[in-house]
Write a protein that holds these residues in place. Sequence first.
Motif, PDB file in Angstrom:
ATOM      1  N   PHE A   2     -42.842  61.754  60.768  1.00  0.00           N
ATOM      2  CA  PHE A   2     -43.032  63.164  60.363  1.00  0.00           C
ATOM      3  C   PHE A   2     -43.130  63.281  58.847  1.00  0.00           C
ATOM      4  N   TRP A 361     -50.328  63.646  70.638  1.00  0.00           N
ATOM      5  CA  TRP A 361     -49.447  64.626  69.993  1.00  0.00           C
ATOM      6  C   TRP A 361     -49.441  65.911  70.807  1.00  0.00           C
ATOM      7  N   LYS A 362     -48.257  66.432  71.052  1.00  0.00           N
ATOM      8  CA  LYS A 362     -48.161  67.699  71.762  1.00  0.00           C
ATOM      9  C   LYS A 362     -48.365  68.854  70.782  1.00  0.00           C
ATOM     10  N   ARG A 365     -45.529  69.453  68.365  1.00  0.00           N
ATOM     11  CA  ARG A 365     -45.429  68.518  67.240  1.00  0.00           C
ATOM     12  C   ARG A 365     -46.415  68.880  66.141  1.00  0.00           C
ATOM     13  N   ARG A 368     -45.004  71.887  64.381  1.00  0.00           N
ATOM     14  CA  ARG A 368     -43.919  71.530  63.465  1.00  0.00           C
ATOM     15  C   ARG A 368     -44.442  70.893  62.193  1.00  0.00           C
ATOM     16  N   GLN A 369     -45.514  70.119  62.317  1.00  0.00           N
ATOM     17  CA  GLN A 369     -46.087  69.485  61.131  1.00  0.00           C
ATOM     18  C   GLN A 369     -46.655  70.530  60.169  1.00  0.00           C
TER      19      GLN A 369
END
Length: 478
Positions: A2, A361-362, A365, A368-369
């Motif tokens: 991340f 990648w969901k 995710r 959040r990035q």
Amino acid sequence: MFFTYLRRELRRRRKASLVVASGLALGIALVIVVNSVSSGMGKAQDKVLQSLYGLGTDMTVTKAQAPTSSGSQGPRFRFDARSDDDDSKQSSDRVMVQGFTTLASSTVAEVADQKGVSSAVGGLSLNVFKVSGQFTRGQFQQNGGGGVFQRGGGTGQPEGEVKGGGADFGINQYTVFGTDVTKTALGPLSSSKITSGRTFRTTETNAKVAVADSAYAKQKKYKVGSTVTVKGTKFTVIGIATADSGDSAANLYIPLKQAQTLADQKNKVTTIYVKATDSQQIDSVKSAIQKNVSGTTVTTSADLAKTVSGSLSTASSLATKVGKWLSIAVLIAAFLVAGLLTSSAVSRRVREFGTLKALGWKSGRVTRQVVGEAIVNGLVGGALGIALGLAGAYAVTAVSPTLQAQLGGGSGGLGGAAFAGPGRQAAKTLEVALTAPVSVTTIALAVGLAVAGGLIAGAFGGWRASRLRPADALRRVE
């Protein structure tokens, strides 16, 4: 993974990140400056009120004003007739209670017993008028013709006229405050610092001693050890006091009992200075005193602050009203611009996010990035905003514009303003330098706004990123 991806993307999009951070920084800096200037206005206003209230005083209690007939009150001066032929010099002192209204000293104990009152102390504000001068006898001069005139068949008198003579009197007016020497932490004297000599001792309740204001002492050339005569009573100056606000509440301070004797007001006070146990309960304490102690008027520092006019009041109004709404408008604009720029950046990264989703990648995710990048931009903007805000506050303090504040025109008993007639106080003009102190609370607010700005921008971008479908994203080309 991340943080690695986050660092790489921020470096790759430095310009876009800097634009978002700069927009947030300007809004946050403006909030810091406005909050600091508002805090400085409050401190300047407190400094103005210190000379009237004294440090630590939350409210004052005075006698409720009653209607007075015009012309019935005022200083009167009488001089003895002289039968000798010499020119006569005469002097007369008149000591008058400021505002012409007093309370019984027992009222101090009543106020002190009220719930929420930490301490209470009484004081007596006096105005002293000293008239001194000289009568000069005129000289009779006979006319040059030497004739006589007759009146009613009586004895003839030389014909002539009286020339010269008359009276020349000056008036010296000054203020005297009778202070309770056992409780000097409250009242006007507490807002002054003893710069020479000493203050009162608790044993000097009825001593003939005085503390002189530094400006008045300089004018009259008083120093420690000098003798001051008030209505025939000699007082020894034991200390010189300099007011923190630059303008004292009284010219002379003497023990309360001595002031009561001079004014013939035994067991009387004009003002009761009150300190509350909790500054948040001042309004409730005020209500309790007004309800339980009849015939009194209670004035808080907030009430007195409303009477402040002049450039200080105007600047304070601008800082609290115009400045507040301007800050809100700029913040909203900065947050919206940050959100739109972040959302726009997401739309330009459709292929990138589509590829990431295709690799497993969901949506959460990816969101959040995007939010992480936006929060970092917000924190960078917050750091820049704090730096700009501190620089702006420092510039305001360095320039130190001088503001004027006027107090007066209200009812008597608010401390030591000059006498201006029955039950009134003279307008009092003070000058104070504006400062812009930055508190820890303001810095915390700035950090909170920075995080909020990042979250808002991230919410825009994250919502946009979560709606992307891999198949649609891979069909698009940047």
